[in-house]
Design an enzyme around this catalytic site. Structure first.
Site, PDB file in Angstrom:
ATOM      1  N   PHE A  15       9.871 122.177  34.092  1.00  0.00           N
ATOM      2  CA  PHE A  15       9.217 121.612  35.200  1.00  0.00           C
ATOM      3  C   PHE A  15       9.135 122.392  36.341  1.00  0.00           C
ATOM      4  O   PHE A  15       7.904 122.549  36.895  1.00  0.00           O
ATOM      5  CB  PHE A  15       8.216 120.698  34.673  1.00  0.00           C
ATOM      6  CG  PHE A  15       9.894 119.900  35.960  1.00  0.00           C
ATOM      7  CD1 PHE A  15      10.038 119.416  36.533  1.00  0.00           C
ATOM      8  CD2 PHE A  15      10.207 118.772  34.483  1.00  0.00           C
ATOM      9  CE1 PHE A  15      10.912 118.916  36.953  1.00  0.00           C
ATOM     10  CE2 PHE A  15      11.374 117.723  34.901  1.00  0.00           C
ATOM     11  CZ  PHE A  15      11.558 117.206  36.251  1.00  0.00           C
TER      12      PHE A  15
ATOM     13  N   ARG B  15       1.580 159.639  57.093  1.00  0.00           N
ATOM     14  CA  ARG B  15       3.386 159.864  56.647  1.00  0.00           C
ATOM     15  C   ARG B  15       4.161 159.000  55.900  1.00  0.00           C
ATOM     16  O   ARG B  15       4.657 159.312  55.023  1.00  0.00           O
ATOM     17  CB  ARG B  15       4.169 160.769  57.890  1.00  0.00           C
ATOM     18  CG  ARG B  15       4.877 161.489  57.546  1.00  0.00           C
ATOM     19  CD  ARG B  15       5.829 162.106  59.037  1.00  0.00           C
ATOM     20  NE  ARG B  15       5.501 161.484  60.320  1.00  0.00           N
ATOM     21  CZ  ARG B  15       6.288 161.311  61.571  1.00  0.00           C
ATOM     22  NH1 ARG B  15       7.532 161.526  60.842  1.00  0.00           N
ATOM     23  NH2 ARG B  15       5.431 161.002  62.502  1.00  0.00           N
TER      24      ARG B  15
ATOM     25  N   GLU C 199      11.436 112.704  42.453  1.00  0.00           N
ATOM     26  CA  GLU C 199      11.473 113.726  42.571  1.00  0.00           C
ATOM     27  C   GLU C 199      11.564 114.371  43.721  1.00  0.00           C
ATOM     28  O   GLU C 199      10.190 114.663  44.900  1.00  0.00           O
ATOM     29  CB  GLU C 199       9.712 113.934  41.544  1.00  0.00           C
ATOM     30  CG  GLU C 199       9.273 113.652  41.122  1.00  0.00           C
ATOM     31  CD  GLU C 199       8.090 113.454  39.538  1.00  0.00           C
ATOM     32  OE1 GLU C 199       6.925 113.396  40.467  1.00  0.00           O
ATOM     33  OE2 GLU C 199       8.104 112.762  38.679  1.00  0.00           O
TER      34      GLU C 199
ATOM     35  N   TYR D  99       2.381 157.010  61.489  1.00  0.00           N
ATOM     36  CA  TYR D  99       3.118 156.780  60.317  1.00  0.00           C
ATOM     37  C   TYR D  99       2.523 156.048  59.397  1.00  0.00           C
ATOM     38  O   TYR D  99       2.785 155.789  57.834  1.00  0.00           O
ATOM     39  CB  TYR D  99       3.846 155.543  61.188  1.00  0.00           C
ATOM     40  CG  TYR D  99       5.431 155.846  60.949  1.00  0.00           C
ATOM     41  CD1 TYR D  99       5.655 157.040  61.937  1.00  0.00           C
ATOM     42  CD2 TYR D  99       6.010 154.874  62.172  1.00  0.00           C
ATOM     43  CE1 TYR D  99       6.727 157.690  62.473  1.00  0.00           C
ATOM     44  CE2 TYR D  99       7.102 155.270  62.892  1.00  0.00           C
ATOM     45  CZ  TYR D  99       7.610 156.438  63.512  1.00  0.00           C
ATOM     46  OH  TYR D  99       8.694 156.570  64.183  1.00  0.00           O
TER      47      TYR D  99
ATOM     48  N   TYR E 211      12.570 108.897  27.184  1.00  0.00           N
ATOM     49  CA  TYR E 211      12.507 109.277  28.436  1.00  0.00           C
ATOM     50  C   TYR E 211      10.839 109.604  27.920  1.00  0.00           C
ATOM     51  O   TYR E 211      10.940 110.805  27.212  1.00  0.00           O
ATOM     52  CB  TYR E 211      12.294 110.155  29.474  1.00  0.00           C
ATOM     53  CG  TYR E 211      11.679 110.457  30.439  1.00  0.00           C
ATOM     54  CD1 TYR E 211      11.110 109.559  31.469  1.00  0.00           C
ATOM     55  CD2 TYR E 211      10.751 111.651  30.810  1.00  0.00           C
ATOM     56  CE1 TYR E 211      10.437 109.970  32.075  1.00  0.00           C
ATOM     57  CE2 TYR E 211       9.480 112.203  31.384  1.00  0.00           C
ATOM     58  CZ  TYR E 211       9.866 110.300  32.139  1.00  0.00           C
ATOM     59  OH  TYR E 211       9.296 111.269  33.251  1.00  0.00           O
TER      60      TYR E 211
ATOM     61  N   HIS F 108      -3.077 110.081  36.345  1.00  0.00           N
ATOM     62  CA  HIS F 108      -2.464 111.098  37.007  1.00  0.00           C
ATOM     63  C   HIS F 108      -3.917 112.213  37.310  1.00  0.00           C
ATOM     64  O   HIS F 108      -3.239 113.438  38.044  1.00  0.00           O
ATOM     65  CB  HIS F 108      -0.899 112.366  36.192  1.00  0.00           C
ATOM     66  CG  HIS F 108      -0.239 111.092  35.983  1.00  0.00           C
ATOM     67  ND1 HIS F 108       0.035 110.142  36.156  1.00  0.00           N
ATOM     68  CD2 HIS F 108       1.139 111.780  36.158  1.00  0.00           C
ATOM     69  CE1 HIS F 108       1.454 109.257  36.235  1.00  0.00           C
ATOM     70  NE2 HIS F 108       2.335 110.927  36.331  1.00  0.00           N
TER      71      HIS F 108
ATOM     72  N   ASN G 206       2.749 118.332  31.636  1.00  0.00           N
ATOM     73  CA  ASN G 206       3.839 118.467  32.312  1.00  0.00           C
ATOM     74  C   ASN G 206       4.125 119.524  32.126  1.00  0.00           C
ATOM     75  O   ASN G 206       4.641 120.725  30.918  1.00  0.00           O
ATOM     76  CB  ASN G 206       4.753 117.983  31.146  1.00  0.00           C
ATOM     77  CG  ASN G 206       6.307 117.762  32.421  1.00  0.00           C
ATOM     78  OD1 ASN G 206       7.202 116.775  31.705  1.00  0.00           O
ATOM     79  ND2 ASN G 206       6.133 117.810  33.579  1.00  0.00           N
TER      80      ASN G 206
END
Length: 657
Positions: A444, A398, A529, A395, A164, A194, A307
Site C-alpha cells: 500500500f 538550438r 504508520e 540555446y 489483521y 476514515h 486500502n
C-alpha cells in the site's frame, strides 16, 4: 405513484406526487413545507406563504414554469432544485451542482465495454474510462480469482482465526480482537471514520478513473472482496454513480485511505454522490434513482475497498497522458517559433544526435527535421535568410532536442512505473487463495508513484521554462527583428506584452510546485504508520504543473502565429502552415489590442485536445517512412502509424509532401 427528489437549502427531500395533474409550483411548495416542518425555527419563515421560490432541474439547471403539470415537465424520479428568493445571493447558499454543469451535456452513456482482469489495464484505458467512453465488465478468469479469494476470508471467519483487518481493529488497534457479531459493523465504522478528507471533490472524470482503477485492483483476486459486492460496484460505475471524494487528505500510506473511504462511503449509500441524472445529491437517492441498492459490507470488504494507492495512481495516469500529449506538441510549437525567428535547421542534423544517442533527443531532432525546411516541404521563410551571416542560434532554439528529449524520456520512465502500479495488488493483508492464507505486507505504500510523479513534474516543467524564453525572443524586437510585442502601432497597442508576463508567472509558480512532496514524511497513526509518501500531493501538483506547461505553450503558439503575420507573403513549410491554419480557425490575427484571455484559452484547448498533433503528425510519419529503414525500432514516444490511421486527419493526395 411518481416521486421526485428535491434539493432545498442543502438538504434532499423525497416528495411523492399523489396526482399526475399536480404542477411544478405544487412540488416546490410541498418541498418547502417539508423542509420547514423539519426545522425547529421553521427555517426562518413565519409561514409557507412567505416563501417565494423558483424551481429548476438539477440536470442542466433549466428553469421550470410553476404552472406546468409535473407529468409534462418532469420524468419520474427526476432531481430538481428549489431556489428560495434571496438565497442565491447569500454566501450560505449551497447549489445542487456547485461547478461543472457542462458535464451534463458532455456525458453520453457508453455502449462499449472494457474487460478488466487486474493485469492488463493501460494508462490510455483508464483515461478513456474516466471520460465515460466505456463501461466495465470482468473477465471470467478474474471472476474465478475473486471467488477463490473470498473463500479464504469465509474460512477465516468460520474458524474464528485472528487476522489483521478481518477479525481485528486497524492501525494502532491491530491487537484488538473483534467479536464475530461485530465484524460487519467493524467494516462500516472503518469507512465512516476514515472518510475525513477536505477540499473540493474530484471532478466526475477523475472520480470515474479512481473507481475504475479500484475495480481493476479488486479484480486481481488478492483483496478478499466477494464477487457479489464487486459486481454491485461495477453496476454503480456503469451507471456513472460517482461518490463525493475530497481531493485532500491522503498521505499516501497506508494507501490513499481518506479518498478511498469517501469512495466507499458513497457505495454504501452514505454521503454525497454525483450522476449525470442528479448532479450532487445524497447517495441513497442517487442510487435509488438508478435502480441500485447500497453495498452491504461483509467482513474485510471495507478494508478491501479503501486500502491502496489508487488516488495517486489514477491522477498519475491523467498526468502521464497529458504530459505525453503536450510534449509531442511542444516540438511542433517550437519548430514554428524557430521558423519565425529565422533559425537554422543545422542543429538537428542526424549525425550530431547519433553521437549522443538518447532516444528522446533523437526523436525530437527527427521531428524538427520532418517539420522544417527540406526537400519534402521547402520553406519560403527559410529560403529568405539562407545566406545570412548568423552562425548559430540561441540555446532555446538550438538545444530543443536535448531539452525536450529528456522530457520525453522522463515521461516514458514515469509511464512504466504508473502502468505497473495500475495492475498491482496494493491491499493489506493480501489474500493468497493458492496458499489458503493472508499475509500482511506493505504494498500500500505510495513511494513508487509519488517519486515518479515528482520526477514527472520536474521533467515536464522544462518545456514551459524553455518556451517562456522563446516567447521573450518573439516579443523582444532586438532579438526577433519583428515589431515589439508582435503588434503594429506599438505604444498605442501593447500586443503580447502581458501574455509574456503570464507565461513568466506560470513558470515561476511551477518552480515552487516542482519541489518534491515525496521528500517529506510525517509519522501517523500513533507511529504505526511511521513513514509515508505524500503521493497525493505529488499527483495533484504534477497535474497543476502540466496545466501550466500547456498554457505557456498555448501563449507561444499564439505568439509564433502572430509572428508569421509579419513575414507574409512568405510561407513556411506545409505542415507548419497547417498548424497556422488550425490556430487561425479559432483565433484571428492580432491587428490591434483586444481581450486576450479567450484567445489563450482557445489555443490551450487545441493543445489539450491534441489538435495541433493531429494536423502535423501525418507529415511527421510520412517523413519517417521515407527516412528510417523499417527494421529500425522507433522511439517509444513516436506516433504509431496504426494509431494514426484511426485519426480523422488524412494527408490529401494532391498535396506535395
Amino acid at each position: 405513484m411518481p416521486r421526485y427528489t428535491v434539493h432545498v437549502r442543502g438538504e434532499w427531500l423525497a416528495v411523492p406526487c399523489p396526482e399526475a395533474q399536480l404542477t411544478v409550483g405544487w412540488l416546490g411548495r410541498e418541498a418547502v413545507r417539508r423542509y420547514i416542518k423539519n426545522k425547529p425555527d421553521n427555517g426562518g419563515f413565519a409561514s409557507i406563504d412567505d416563501v417565494h421560490f423558483l424551481v429548476r432541474r438539477c440536470k442542466g439547471l433549466g428553469l421550470l414554469d410553476n404552472e406546468d403539470p409535473l407529468e409534462v415537465a418532469l420524468e419520474d424520479n427526476e432531481f430538481v432544485e428549489v431556489v428560495i428568493e434571496g438565497d442565491a445571493m447569500s454566501p450560505d447558499f449551497i447549489p445542487s451542482q456547485p461547478e461543472g454543469v457542462y458535464l451534463y451535456s458532455k456525458y453520453r452513456e457508453p455502449e462499449k465495454y472494457i474487460a478488466l482482469d487486474g493485469d492488463s489495464l493501460t494508462t490510455e484505458d483508464l483515461v478513456n474510462l474516466g471520460k465515460g467512453r466505456y463501461k466495465i465488465k470482468l473477465t471470467p478468469t478474474a471472476e474465478k480469482r475473486v471467488q477463490k479469494s473470498r473463500e479464504v476470508i469465509d474460512s477465516i471467519i468460520k474458524e474464528k482465526t485472528v487476522v489483521y483487518g478481518i477479525t481485528t481493529g486497524f492501525g494502532k488497534f491491530a491487537r484488538t480482537v473483534i467479536p464475530i457479531n461485530k465484524l460487519q459493523e467493524l467494516q462500516v465504522n472503518l469507512v465512516r471514520s476514515h472518510s475525513s478528507g477536505v477540499g473540493k471533490p474530484l471532478i466526475p472524470e477523475r472520480c470515474r478513473m479512481l473507481l475504475a482503477l479500484r475495480i481493476n485492483v479488486l479484480a486481481k483476486g488478492y483483496s478478499g472482496i466477494s464477487l457479489e459486492t464487486l459486481k454491485q460496484v461495477i453496476e454503480m460505475f456503469n451507471a456513472s454513480c460517482l461518490p463525493y471524494v475530497p481531493e485532500k487528505g491522503t498521505v499516501g500510506a497506508s494507501g490513499d485511505l481518506a479518498p478511498l473511504s469517501h469512495l466507499a462511503l458513497g457505495l454504501i449509500g452514505e454521503g454525497k454522490m454525483w450522476s449525470p441524472k442528479s448532479g450532487w445529491a445524497d447517495a441513497k437517492y442517487v442510487l435509488e434513482a438508478h435502480g441500485l441498492k447500497p453495498v452491504i459490507l461483509k467482513p474485510k470488504e471495507g478494508l478491501a475497498l479503501i486500502n491502496g494507492t489508487q488516488m495517486i495512481t489514477s491522477l498519475g495516469c491523467e498526468a502521464v497522458e497529458r504530459a505525453s500529449a503536450i510534449a509531442r506538441q511542444a516540438d511542433i510549437v517550437a519548430a514554428l517559433t524557430l521558423e519565425v525567428l529565422k533559425g537554422t535547421t543545422k542543429a538537428f542534423d542526424t549525425d550530431i544526435h547519433a553521437l549522443r544517442p538518447h532516444r528522446g533527443q533523437i526523436e525530437v531532432a527527427f521531428r524538427f527535421r520532418s517539420l522544417l525546411d527540406s526537400d519534402h516541404h521547402p520553406s519560403e521563410i527559410a529560403e529568405s535568410h539562407r545566406f545570412c551571416d548568423r552562425v548559430q542560434d540561441a540555446y532555446t532554439l538550438r538545444c530543443c532536442p536535448q531539452v525536450h528529449g529528456v522530457v520525453n524520456d522522463t515521461i516514458a520512465f514515469v509511464k512504466n512505473i504508473i502502468t505497473t502500479e495500475l495492475n498491482s495488488a496494493t491491499d493489506n493483508p493480501m489474500v493468497f487463495a493458492s496458499r489458503g492464507e493472508t499475509i500482511s505486507g506493505g504494498n500500500f505504500h505510495g513511494e513508487y508513484p509519488a517519486k515518479a510523479l515528482d520526477y514527472l513534474a520536474i521533467g515536464i516543467h522544462e518545456l514551459a521554462a524553455i518556451s517562456e524564453r522563446r516567447i521573450e525572443r518573439l516579443c523582444n524586437p532586438s532579438l526577433s527583428e519583428l515589431p515589439a510585442f508582435l503588434v503594429a502601432e506599438g505604444g498605442l497597442n501593447s500586443g503580447f506584452m502581458i501574455a509574456h508576463c503570464t507565461a513568466a508567472a506560470l513558470v515561476s509558480e511551477n518552480k515552487a510546485l516542482c519541489h518534491p512532496s515525496s521528500v517529506d514524511s510525517l509519522s501517523t497513526s500513533a507511529a504505526t504508520e511511521d513513514h509515508v509518501s505524500m503521493g497525493g500531493w505529488a499527483a495533484r501538483k504534477a497535474l497543476r504543473v502540466i496545466e501550466h506547461v500547456e498554457q505557456v505553450l498555448a501563449i507561444e503558439l499564439l505568439a509564433a502565429c502572430q509572428g508569421i503575420e509579419f513575414l507574409r507573403p512568405l510561407k513556411t513549410t506545409t505542415p507548419l502552415e497547417k498548424v497556422y491554419d488550425l490556430v487561425r480557425s479559432v483565433v484571428r490575427p492580432w491587428i490591434k489590442d483586444r481581450f486576450m484571455a479567450p484567445d489563450i484559452e482557445a489555443a490551450h484547448r487545441l493543445l489539450l485536445e491534441q489538435k495541433v498533433w493531429e494536423v502535423a503528425s501525418p507529415y511527421i510519419e510520412k517523413y519517417r517512412m521515407e527516412h528510417i529503414p523499417e527494421s529500425r525500432p522507433l522511439s517509444p514516444t513516436a506516433f504509431s502509424l496504426q494509431s494514426l490511421r484511426k485519426k480523422s486527419t488524412k494527408i490529401p493526395e494532391s498535396e506535395d509532401l
